[in-house]
Design a protein around this motif. Structure first.
Motif: not given
Length: 192
Positions: A55-68
């Motif tokens: 359930d960790r939240e996955i973020h998306i950077n301004e270029y569309g790359k997902p990260y934690l």
């Protein structure tokens, strides 16, 4: 470095069972897909992400790359019947390409020299895309400037270690933003 691969055919007909397990963001993305194969790849990507990150939240950077937040670094890619994910302590990029011919006009725009060998063009394409993903910006800027060889390469003043392999007719490339040696180990993830 292990590349975790999931065969989307394992979940065909089980979409309604899996969709409720996905994050709202991933579920909406999957349901926006018109093409049934793209929808299945999106569901499978969400399934893999949930399996590893719960359930960790996955973020998306301004270029569309997902990260934690707090890592690990990861990259996800899909093509044909496979969705893949790779993890690293350092920024990483993964690309998977099926047996397809890249159009000559795209090759001329993206490569300094074009090979007559389709599999070589796919391998070089994968390398470029993996490096672009590890950089975190995807395919922006001058794609010709991105290196297209394995080993230790420099791009935008940074070191990248790059490896390629094949799996069931697919070409796989991984780029890590760090000078290091590693081997690629494709592993097919079973469904449940």
């Amino acid at each position: 470095m292990k590349v975790w691969l999931f065969d989307i055919r394992n979940i065909e007909g089980k979409e309604d069972e899996i969709l409720p397990l996905l994050s709202e963001q991933r579920r909406e993305k999957a349901l926006r897909q018109i093409d049934p194969q793209e929808r299945l790849r999106s569901i499978a990507a969400g399934y893999l992400l949930r399996g590893y990150f719960h359930d960790r939240e996955i973020h998306i950077n301004e270029y569309g790359k997902p990260y934690l937040d707090g890592g690990p670094c990861f990259s996800i890619s899909h093509a044909g019947d496979y969705v893949g994910i790779v993890f690293s302590a350092y920024p990483v990029g993964l690309d998977i390409e099926g047996e397809r011919k890249i159009s000559p006009s795209v090759l001329e725009k993206c490569f300094k020299t074009v090979s007559n060998d389709d599999s070589e063009n796919r391998r070089r394409w994968c390398i470029k895309e993996a490096i672009a993903k590890a950089e975190g910006k995807g395919m922006v800027g001058d794609f010709k400037a991105i290196p297209e060889e394995e080993g230790l390469v420099r791009y935008l003043g940074k070191n990248y270690s790059v490896k390629t392999t094949t799996f069931n007719g697919y070409t796989i490339a991984v780029a890590v933003k760090r000078k290091m040696t590693f081997e690629l180990d494709p592993y097919e993830v079973p469904y449940r």
